[in-house]
Design an enzyme around this catalytic site. Structure first.
Site, PDB file in Angstrom:
ATOM      1  N   TYR A  61       0.843  -1.448   0.032  1.00 47.81           N
ATOM      2  CA  TYR A  61      -0.052   0.106   0.113  1.00 47.81           C
ATOM      3  C   TYR A  61       0.939   1.159   0.074  1.00 47.81           C
ATOM      4  O   TYR A  61       0.540   2.207  -0.711  1.00 47.81           O
ATOM      5  CB  TYR A  61      -0.647   0.237   1.380  1.00 47.81           C
ATOM      6  CG  TYR A  61      -1.707   1.557   1.226  1.00 47.81           C
ATOM      7  CD1 TYR A  61      -2.610   1.896   0.208  1.00 47.81           C
ATOM      8  CD2 TYR A  61      -1.421   2.109   2.443  1.00 47.81           C
ATOM      9  CE1 TYR A  61      -3.200   2.833   0.462  1.00 47.81           C
ATOM     10  CE2 TYR A  61      -2.213   3.304   2.623  1.00 47.81           C
ATOM     11  CZ  TYR A  61      -2.998   3.856   1.565  1.00 47.81           C
ATOM     12  OH  TYR A  61      -3.694   5.115   1.872  1.00 47.81           O
ATOM     13  N   ARG A 116       1.516   6.396  -6.900  1.00 45.66           N
ATOM     14  CA  ARG A 116       0.197   7.286  -7.056  1.00 45.66           C
ATOM     15  C   ARG A 116       0.547   8.810  -7.213  1.00 45.66           C
ATOM     16  O   ARG A 116       0.286   9.626  -7.841  1.00 45.66           O
ATOM     17  CB  ARG A 116      -0.619   7.011  -6.055  1.00 45.66           C
ATOM     18  CG  ARG A 116      -2.141   8.214  -5.942  1.00 45.66           C
ATOM     19  CD  ARG A 116      -3.185   7.567  -5.110  1.00 45.66           C
ATOM     20  NE  ARG A 116      -3.034   7.339  -4.062  1.00 45.66           N
ATOM     21  CZ  ARG A 116      -3.909   6.935  -3.153  1.00 45.66           C
ATOM     22  NH1 ARG A 116      -5.152   6.937  -3.334  1.00 45.66           N
ATOM     23  NH2 ARG A 116      -3.375   6.801  -1.610  1.00 45.66           N
ATOM     24  N   TYR A 150      -1.028  13.134   7.063  1.00 43.05           N
ATOM     25  CA  TYR A 150      -0.779  11.993   7.731  1.00 43.05           C
ATOM     26  C   TYR A 150       0.828  12.126   8.361  1.00 43.05           C
ATOM     27  O   TYR A 150       1.518  12.446   7.360  1.00 43.05           O
ATOM     28  CB  TYR A 150      -1.084  10.547   7.169  1.00 43.05           C
ATOM     29  CG  TYR A 150      -2.547  10.212   7.518  1.00 43.05           C
ATOM     30  CD1 TYR A 150      -3.484  10.811   7.969  1.00 43.05           C
ATOM     31  CD2 TYR A 150      -2.802   9.012   6.644  1.00 43.05           C
ATOM     32  CE1 TYR A 150      -4.614  10.272   8.219  1.00 43.05           C
ATOM     33  CE2 TYR A 150      -3.887   8.347   6.548  1.00 43.05           C
ATOM     34  CZ  TYR A 150      -4.998   9.070   7.383  1.00 43.05           C
ATOM     35  OH  TYR A 150      -6.261   8.549   7.367  1.00 43.05           O
ATOM     36  N   ARG A 192     -11.648  13.351   2.175  1.00 47.37           N
ATOM     37  CA  ARG A 192     -12.637  12.280   2.796  1.00 47.37           C
ATOM     38  C   ARG A 192     -14.132  12.155   1.891  1.00 47.37           C
ATOM     39  O   ARG A 192     -14.586  11.242   2.160  1.00 47.37           O
ATOM     40  CB  ARG A 192     -12.884  12.722   4.263  1.00 47.37           C
ATOM     41  CG  ARG A 192     -11.712  12.939   5.138  1.00 47.37           C
ATOM     42  CD  ARG A 192     -11.066  11.553   5.354  1.00 47.37           C
ATOM     43  NE  ARG A 192      -9.873  11.551   6.094  1.00 47.37           N
ATOM     44  CZ  ARG A 192      -9.044  10.510   6.496  1.00 47.37           C
ATOM     45  NH1 ARG A 192      -9.536   9.409   5.899  1.00 47.37           N
ATOM     46  NH2 ARG A 192      -8.242  10.616   7.133  1.00 47.37           N
ATOM     47  N   GLU A 194     -13.958  -1.193   6.801  1.00 52.14           N
ATOM     48  CA  GLU A 194     -13.926   0.223   5.822  1.00 52.14           C
ATOM     49  C   GLU A 194     -15.274   0.466   5.289  1.00 52.14           C
ATOM     50  O   GLU A 194     -15.958  -0.647   4.845  1.00 52.14           O
ATOM     51  CB  GLU A 194     -12.601   0.286   5.215  1.00 52.14           C
ATOM     52  CG  GLU A 194     -12.490   1.772   4.440  1.00 52.14           C
ATOM     53  CD  GLU A 194     -11.057   1.909   3.693  1.00 52.14           C
ATOM     54  OE1 GLU A 194     -10.182   1.494   4.388  1.00 52.14           O
ATOM     55  OE2 GLU A 194     -11.210   2.240   2.425  1.00 52.14           O
TER      56      GLU A 194
HETATM   57  C1  3EB Z   1      -7.673   6.180   5.953  1.00 51.91           C
HETATM   58  O1  3EB Z   1      -8.746   6.536   6.557  1.00 51.91           O
HETATM   59  C2  3EB Z   1      -8.134   4.716   5.469  1.00 51.91           C
HETATM   60  O2  3EB Z   1      -5.236   5.548  -0.053  1.00 51.91           O
HETATM   61  O3  3EB Z   1      -6.983   6.113  -1.414  1.00 51.91           O
HETATM   62  C3  3EB Z   1      -9.186   5.274   2.742  1.00 51.91           C
HETATM   63  C4  3EB Z   1      -9.776   5.822   1.679  1.00 51.91           C
HETATM   64  C5  3EB Z   1      -8.109   4.927   3.198  1.00 51.91           C
HETATM   65  C6  3EB Z   1      -8.741   5.868   0.555  1.00 51.91           C
HETATM   66  C7  3EB Z   1      -6.460   5.781  -0.454  1.00 51.91           C
HETATM   67  C8  3EB Z   1      -7.140   5.013   2.004  1.00 51.91           C
HETATM   68  C9  3EB Z   1      -7.410   5.654   0.804  1.00 51.91           C
HETATM   69  O4  3EB Z   1      -6.733   6.437   6.111  1.00 51.91           O
HETATM   70  C10 3EB Z   1      -7.518   4.230   4.497  1.00 51.91           C
END
Ligand code: 3EB
Length: 321
Positions: free
Chosen positions: A141, A148, A200, A213, A315
């Site tokens: 990932y 990406r 993050y 989001r 999720e």
């Molecule tokens: C998170 O909240 C969960 O890498 O495109 C959620 C939605 C998550 C999209 C992405 C990753 C992605 O971080 C992981």
């Protein structure tokens, strides 16, 4: 702008694809039928219970085509596209992420609606095999996130769209990216309970995930990103799927509130959900929890897959209808 009509449908694939308004059909799992139609995409995630297709309907007539690794379909308002990259042909998941996003960006820069209007990206889904394989920064990932971020071209880098990234367990090393664009742009929505993913801290990998989001569409639908039990930037309730489910639902409600009163009033019940679950043995209990917590929910499906942090067990993403 007319809303995108999304639903989970049973029926024969050929019959669905014969409907003139059908923009895209997504099939899941080994029992899905197959088709070479550019509007069809098969995702190798197993589905709990009987198999249903995710169907997007616009306003016909729908045009479609295949160009290299990409296929697309569009009506006068929406554009569906899907890109599949064989990891082995490019040298791994990092390079596949880069190429897939370079192709997404080039498709968005080149495609036009019939009257010449440019498409604006609203939503992306990413599916790959064995998403948690590899230790620490070597996790697949994290490599995908690096690729990406490199693949997104400057012209398209003006704000991120909503997204999902989930791991398949089919052993097929093909990165699948599909998405939705529209003739007008959407608005990115962040969640006050969560740190924005692109901020993050370093502990989650060298390159932060690039997604919002949610996206609020020009037709006032909320396209909800994959949402998990992440509070601030931390995963919570490790090893407790149903505590994670409750935290995820709190996150979803907070996100809908942040998207504005129209969206919040229609609420979670009006949102078509996809629930990704790590442990198939928990599917029955999950259905019961979901029904108790969201009795009026319009519809949902459960897919068995891996979440992109190994401490997350569930999720949920969604399309407000
Ligand atoms: C998170 O909240 C969960 O890498 O495109 C959620 C939605 C998550 C999209 C992405 C990753 C992605 O971080 C992981």
């Amino acid at each position: 702008m007319p809303p995108l009509q999304a639903s989970y449908d049973t029926g024969r694939l050929a019959d669905l694809l014969a409907e003139p308004d059908v923009l895209a059909v997504i099939g899941f799992g080994p029992s899905s039928e197959d088709s070479k139609d550019p509007r069809f995409l098969h995702i190798g995630l197993e589905q709990a219970g009987s198999n249903r297709y995710e169907v997007w309907r616009g306003v016909g007539p729908v045009r479609s085509g295949i160009e290299g690794n990409a296929r697309w379909s569009s009506d006068d308002t929406y554009l569906f596209f899907a890109i599949e990259i064989d990891e082995d042909t490019v040298g791994g998941i990092d390079a596949a992420g880069e190429l897939a996003y370079a192709e997404v960006c080039s498709l968005l820069e080149q495609r036009r609606f019939e009257d010449g209007t440019r498409p604006h990206i609203l939503r992306l889904w990413n599916y790959m095999d064995a998403i948690n394989e590899g230790e620490g920064d070597d996790e697949r990932y994290r490599h995908f996130c690096s690729g990406r971020a490199r693949g997104i071209t400057p012209a398209t880098r003006n704000g991120y769209s909503a997204a999902t990234a989930i791991g398949r367990r089919d052993g097929v090393r093909v990165l699948q990216v599909y998405g939705l664009a529209a003739r007008e742009s959407g608005i990115a929505v962040e969640n006050p309970r969560q740190v924005s993913a692109w901020s993050y801290p370093r502990q989650y990998g060298p390159v932060a995930p690039t997604f919002a989001r949610a996206t609020r569409t020009p037709a006032d639908q909320l396209l909800v990103s994959g949402t998990a039990a992440v509070v601030g930037h931390a995963s919570v309730h490790a090893d407790d799927t149903f505590a994670q489910l409750e935290e995820t639902l709190l996150n979803l409600e907070s996100l809908l509130d942040a998207a504005g009163s129209g969206i919040a009033n229609r609420g979670l019940a009006a949102t078509l959900l996809k629930v990704y679950l790590r442990d198939p043995a928990e599917a029955k209990a999950l259905e019961q929890h979901m029904h108790a917590r969201c009795p009026k929910l319009i519809d949902s499906i459960i897919l068995f897959g891996d979440i992109c942090r190994s401490d997350l067990r569930i999720e949920i993403d969604g399309i407000q209808v």
